[in-house]
Design an enzyme around this catalytic site. Structure first.
Site, PDB file in Angstrom:
ATOM      1  CG  ASN A 112      -1.010 -14.990  14.068  1.00 61.18           C
ATOM      2  OD1 ASN A 112      -0.992 -13.868  13.585  1.00 61.18           O
ATOM      3  ND2 ASN A 112      -0.151 -15.364  15.016  1.00 61.18           N
ATOM      4  CG  ASP A 157       2.398  -8.961  11.821  1.00 58.80           C
ATOM      5  OD1 ASP A 157       1.933 -10.109  11.882  1.00 58.80           O
ATOM      6  OD2 ASP A 157       3.008  -8.545  10.821  1.00 58.80           O
ATOM      7  CG  ASP A 178      -6.766 -18.719  16.672  1.00 54.76           C
ATOM      8  OD1 ASP A 178      -7.341 -18.578  17.760  1.00 54.76           O
ATOM      9  OD2 ASP A 178      -5.535 -18.835  16.545  1.00 54.76           O
ATOM     10  CG  HIS A 234      -2.336 -11.517  17.024  1.00 54.15           C
ATOM     11  ND1 HIS A 234      -1.620 -10.708  17.876  1.00 54.15           N
ATOM     12  CD2 HIS A 234      -3.210 -12.205  17.801  1.00 54.15           C
ATOM     13  CE1 HIS A 234      -2.029 -10.905  19.119  1.00 54.15           C
ATOM     14  NE2 HIS A 234      -2.992 -11.803  19.100  1.00 54.15           N
ATOM     15  CD  GLU A 264      -9.198 -15.611  19.783  1.00 50.51           C
ATOM     16  OE1 GLU A 264      -8.917 -15.863  20.956  1.00 50.51           O
ATOM     17  OE2 GLU A 264      -8.420 -15.818  18.836  1.00 50.51           O
TER      18      GLU A 264
END
Length: 494
Positions: A104, A198, A235, A239, A265
């Site tokens: 991310n 985001d 992960d 987002h 997740e």
């Protein structure tokens, strides 16, 4: 057929002594004998805080504890060689390695760059100011110590969509970076919390940049060449655009392992939100069952006032069991962490029985519950707290019970008693079953009809919470007891 069982082999406060990879290597055979089939390792790449990094402040994906970066060569968990040795030991014992993928954001940039940014409303990210201004941001990652080994890709402002800190002028907040890929907006197909979720932290990766997409696919292929990879844990999926993970997971299945275990997740308790996400990623992966973990948390703090018959209401495992990874706790839910929803120790054997012995879902046990954990940290109240998470003494036996007895069709035992539930696994021609009885109040039990094939047979409690025996009549009927606030797994004694 072996029941698949996952372990999260770390917690947030795992000691920063470089010993975890060695522990995984030493424990490989014990875990396999117990019934663990897959080990989810923490992020193995160098984080911005070097040897103290849990791994989620991702700096260099290609530094597995090999280069002198961010103040250390090794990561918090050990060196590259120790990581490879651990993964090989696990594979030699028939246990798969699940790699933690942190895509991310990046943190700890090597250089500042001049960027054009616009401020976004931190409480509603869809509100972005019209006024753009020039500033400097830490967005260039050159990894000088690695010097281009494994990858020559340089991350710069074109690779990021937002930051939370700029300089000249100095300002804090949420800032949208203007570049040729951002289209003046945040990415779509992310969670709609705060309008558009985001942006989370650090330098937010811009997935609409084709070069970024290709570099992250390359990394996935590369990591699978370094380690015997059985799957991936993704992960911060809420987002990251769903379309990116749809493509990335598909590429990994084609290029790395077509039956890779992939769990994302997406931390949201609403099953409808999770169903929608699964549709967007073409149902290629699994999700952690947040609602069930919350249910365990509330049940553990309600004692006998919680209606156990409702424990699966609104959960992903009840709605879409083939896509649910069930947990009792993790590194985010443990005390003093961001998503703190701990399950009280007395209830953990019950919770683990409910994820390990049922046929629905893929259970994941937690390192701190198997080995215990002691740590000290600052709480939301600003004070220091000492935390002790005791090892759950019967957890190894519960995991082994999944391997030995959780077979065959399932019958749920959920009648008029809200404080006592259970289930029967009827076994197969080759593998035995069991009777599981749970109470969150006083001593209790369930009357069960197992059928004449199990008539006049004697059962014992696998967990040894009770030392009496239960004998069925000729029709296979018997009353199976359980202690108050406990669980018993009744298996054939002969």
């Amino acid at each position: 057929m072996t029941n698949r069982t996952l372990i999260q082999f770390f917690h947030w406060y795992t000691p920063a002594d470089g010993s975890l990879w060695s522990q995984a290597r030493r424990e490989a055979q014990r875990l396999a004998d117990m019934g663990v089939t897959d080990v989810w390792l923490p992020p193995a790449c160098k984080g911005a805080s070097g040897g103290h990094s849990v791994g989620y402040d991702a700096y260099d994906l290609f530094d597995l504890g090999e280069f002198d970066q961010k103040g250390s060569v090794a990561t918090k968990y050990g060196t590259r060689d120790e990581l490879i040795a651990a993964a090989k030991a696990l594979a030699d014992c028939g246990v798969g390695t699940i790699v933690d993928v942190v895509f991310n954001h990046k943190m700890g940039a090597d250089e500042r760059e001049q960027v054009t940014v616009r401020r976004a409303n931190a409480d509603d990210r869809t509100e972005i100011e019209d006024h753009a201004f020039e500033a400097h941001a830490w967005t260039k990652f050159t990894f000088p110590a690695r010097a281009g080994q494994y990858s020559r890709f340089i991350w710069d402002a074109q690779c990021f969509g937002g930051v939370d800190h700029v300089e000249d002028p100095d300002a804090e907040g949420v800032f949208k970076i203007e570049n040729e890929h951002d289209l003046g907006t945040w990415s779509e197909e992310v969670d709609d919390e705060l309008g558009n979720f985001d942006y989370l932290m650090g330098a937010d990766i811009e997935f609409r940049n084709p070069a970024v997409q290709e570099e992250l696919k390359y990394w996935g292929r590369w990591i699978a060449e370094q380690l015997p990879v059985a799957g991936f844990r993704l992960d911060a999926a809420k987002h990251i655009p769903a379309w990116f993970f749809r493509d990335w997971v598909g590429h990994m299945r084609d290029a790395v392992k077509n039956d890779a275990l992939v769990v994302a997740e997406y931390w949201h308790p609403d099953e409808d939100v999770l169903k929608s996400y699964l549709e967007k990623v073409d149902h290629q992966l699994m999700l952690f069952d947040v609602a069930l973990q919350h249910s365990f948390h509330h049940a553990s703090r309600s004692d006998s006032n919680f209606d156990l018959r409702t424990i699966f209401d609104g959960t992903l495992v009840a709605a879409m069991p083939d896509h649910a990874v069930t947990i009792v706790g993790n590194h985010d839910t443990q005390p003093l962490q961001a998503l703190e929803t701990p399950v009280e120790p007395w209830f953990k054997p019950i919770a683990y029985a409910l994820i390990l012995l049922r046929e629905q879902g893929l259970p994941c046990i937690f390192h701190a519950d198997l080995y215990g954990a002691d740590y000290r940290d600052t709480g939301d109240d600003g004070n220091e707290h000492d935390v002790n998470l005791p090892a759950i003494g019967c957890l190894p036996a519960l995991v082994e019970a999944r391997k030995r007895f959780a077979h065959g069709p399932q019958t749920d035992l959920m009648d008029e008693d809200p404080g006592c539930i259970g289930l029967v696994r009827h076994g197969t021609a080759e593998q035995p079953g069991c009777v599981v009885v749970i109470s969150n109040g006083g001593d209790n039990g369930k009357s069960v009809v197992l059928g004449p094939d199990l008539g006049s047979r004697t059962f014992r409690d696998w967990l040894m919470h009770r030392d009496d025996m239960v004998k069925t009549d000729e029709a296979g009927c018997a009353h199976f007891p359980v202690n108050g606030g406990s669980v018993s797994i009744w298996v054939l004694a002969d």
